[in-house]
Design an enzyme around this catalytic site. Structure first.
Site, PDB file in Angstrom:
ATOM      1  N   SER A 148       7.383 -29.315 -13.818  1.00 46.89           N
ATOM      2  CA  SER A 148       6.016 -29.444 -14.112  1.00 46.89           C
ATOM      3  C   SER A 148       5.397 -28.026 -13.562  1.00 46.89           C
ATOM      4  O   SER A 148       5.976 -27.085 -13.904  1.00 46.89           O
ATOM      5  CB  SER A 148       5.568 -30.465 -13.511  1.00 46.89           C
ATOM      6  OG  SER A 148       4.206 -30.864 -13.837  1.00 46.89           O
ATOM      7  N   ASP A 244       3.642 -36.473 -23.235  1.00 47.58           N
ATOM      8  CA  ASP A 244       3.236 -35.678 -22.249  1.00 47.58           C
ATOM      9  C   ASP A 244       2.080 -34.676 -22.674  1.00 47.58           C
ATOM     10  O   ASP A 244       2.420 -33.926 -23.668  1.00 47.58           O
ATOM     11  CB  ASP A 244       4.326 -34.936 -21.538  1.00 47.58           C
ATOM     12  CG  ASP A 244       4.057 -33.921 -20.369  1.00 47.58           C
ATOM     13  OD1 ASP A 244       2.818 -33.937 -20.211  1.00 47.58           O
ATOM     14  OD2 ASP A 244       5.143 -33.553 -19.884  1.00 47.58           O
ATOM     15  N   HIS A 274       5.381 -37.651 -18.868  1.00 48.62           N
ATOM     16  CA  HIS A 274       5.239 -36.470 -17.843  1.00 48.62           C
ATOM     17  C   HIS A 274       6.034 -37.203 -16.482  1.00 48.62           C
ATOM     18  O   HIS A 274       5.491 -38.228 -16.175  1.00 48.62           O
ATOM     19  CB  HIS A 274       4.164 -35.895 -17.646  1.00 48.62           C
ATOM     20  CG  HIS A 274       4.156 -34.726 -16.803  1.00 48.62           C
ATOM     21  ND1 HIS A 274       4.653 -33.486 -17.173  1.00 48.62           N
ATOM     22  CD2 HIS A 274       3.956 -34.518 -15.492  1.00 48.62           C
ATOM     23  CE1 HIS A 274       4.389 -32.574 -16.146  1.00 48.62           C
ATOM     24  NE2 HIS A 274       3.963 -33.247 -15.189  1.00 48.62           N
TER      25      HIS A 274
END
Length: 303
Positions: A148, A244, A274
């Site tokens: 991320s 996501d 996610h």
């Protein structure tokens, strides 16, 4: 329309029960949001791979976690940059991820506690990652990994190193990263309301990390990198989650790399949200993701 896998749906149902009544962290004071992230992520630090060594240490002036798997080859190491929207999480929230990366890749993993936004916006976190990279032990060959916002910082660090002509990581593992700030991309629109990460949350994370006036450079939004910069990157392994808002970021980066004739490995994990790799203690798809990343790492490390 994409739907969660049966395993993912079961985890989402569990989270709906356990987290009922909790506040959106991006609408809380940052220190409270971080405390909440520490508490809620502890549930994933279960059934972890045994390590030959696991300790907290100071590294480049920062607290860090150092984990060494029992199958350590003795030659490689990975600098791991944790995710959390540049504002949340820590080496401890990502202990499970660090251990699973180490176990899958067969080498030690170092996870640093870099400075967080909004108190320390761009470029503070990036500067800490670069400082960690420069302090690495030369006795091993080092790669870099991140999930991320951590993938954003890992890629941004490599682009910075390219610009200064410094030594690059041997390879990189980039998991469902933030590579741009186009909130009207296909996946941002399709997955705007989650489950999990939402478009509104991601916009607020960006506001904490870097104002719009600073988002045009490649060390903030790596999709702005030139073809020459992307061509100079080491071998990469990338993955993405189907459900996501950030999926289009990875798809756009993969398309750029393919257009340059590169053959970096890429896996799309369908029906997961996610941050799914955090859920390795309960989600088979997460464990498969670590296995795939480890296989890619071993191939990239092969002579």
């Amino acid at each position: 329309m994409s739907v969660p896998t049966a395993n993912m749906r079961a985890v989402l149902e569990r989270l709906a029960q356990e987290d009922a009544g909790l506040c959106d962290p991006t609408l809380m004071p940052p220190q409270h949001a971080r405390a909440l992230a520490e508490l809620t992520n502890q549930r994933w630090n279960a059934d972890l791979p045994e390590m030959a060594e696991a300790r907290t240490m100071m590294f480049a002036g920062m607290p860090a976690r150092w984990v060494v798997p029992e199958n350590d080859t003795g030659t490689e190491a990975i600098l791991h940059v944790h995710g959390g929207g540049w504002a949340l999480c820590s080496p401890m929230t990502h202990e499970g991820a660090s251990r699973r990366i180490a176990d899958a890749c067969g080498c030690p993993v170092l996870t640093v506690d870099y400075r967080l936004a909004p108190e320390h916006p761009y470029p503070a976190g990036l500067s800490d990652v670069l400082r960690s990279w420069r302090a690495r032990d030369p006795a091993r060959r080092w790669s870099i990994a991140g999930d991320s916002a951590g993938a954003n910082l890992a890629l941004a660090a490599m682009l910075h190193l390219i610009d200064e002509g410094a030594e690059l990581p041997a390879s990189a593992l980039l998991f469902y990263g933030v590579y741009g700030a186009d909130f009207d991309s296909e996946s941002y629109v399709r997955n705007a309301d989650g489950p999990g990460l939402t478009r509104a949350k991601m916009m607020r994370y960006w506001d904490w990390y870097a104002p719009e006036s600073k988002r045009s450079g490649p060390t903030v939004a790596p999709l702005a990198a030139s073809d020459a910069q992307l061509a100079a990157l080491p071998a990469l392994y990338l993955n993405a989650a189907e459900l996501d808002p950030l999926l289009s970021d990875t798809e756009a980066l993969v398309a750029r790399l393919r257009g340059l004739g590169r053959d970096d490995a890429y896996d799309l994990f369908e029906g997961v949200v996610h941050g799914f790799m955090q859920m390795g203690s309960v989600l088979p798809e997460a464990r498969d993701a670590f296995t795939r990343a480890g296989g890619a790492f071993r191939r990239m490390a092969a002579p």
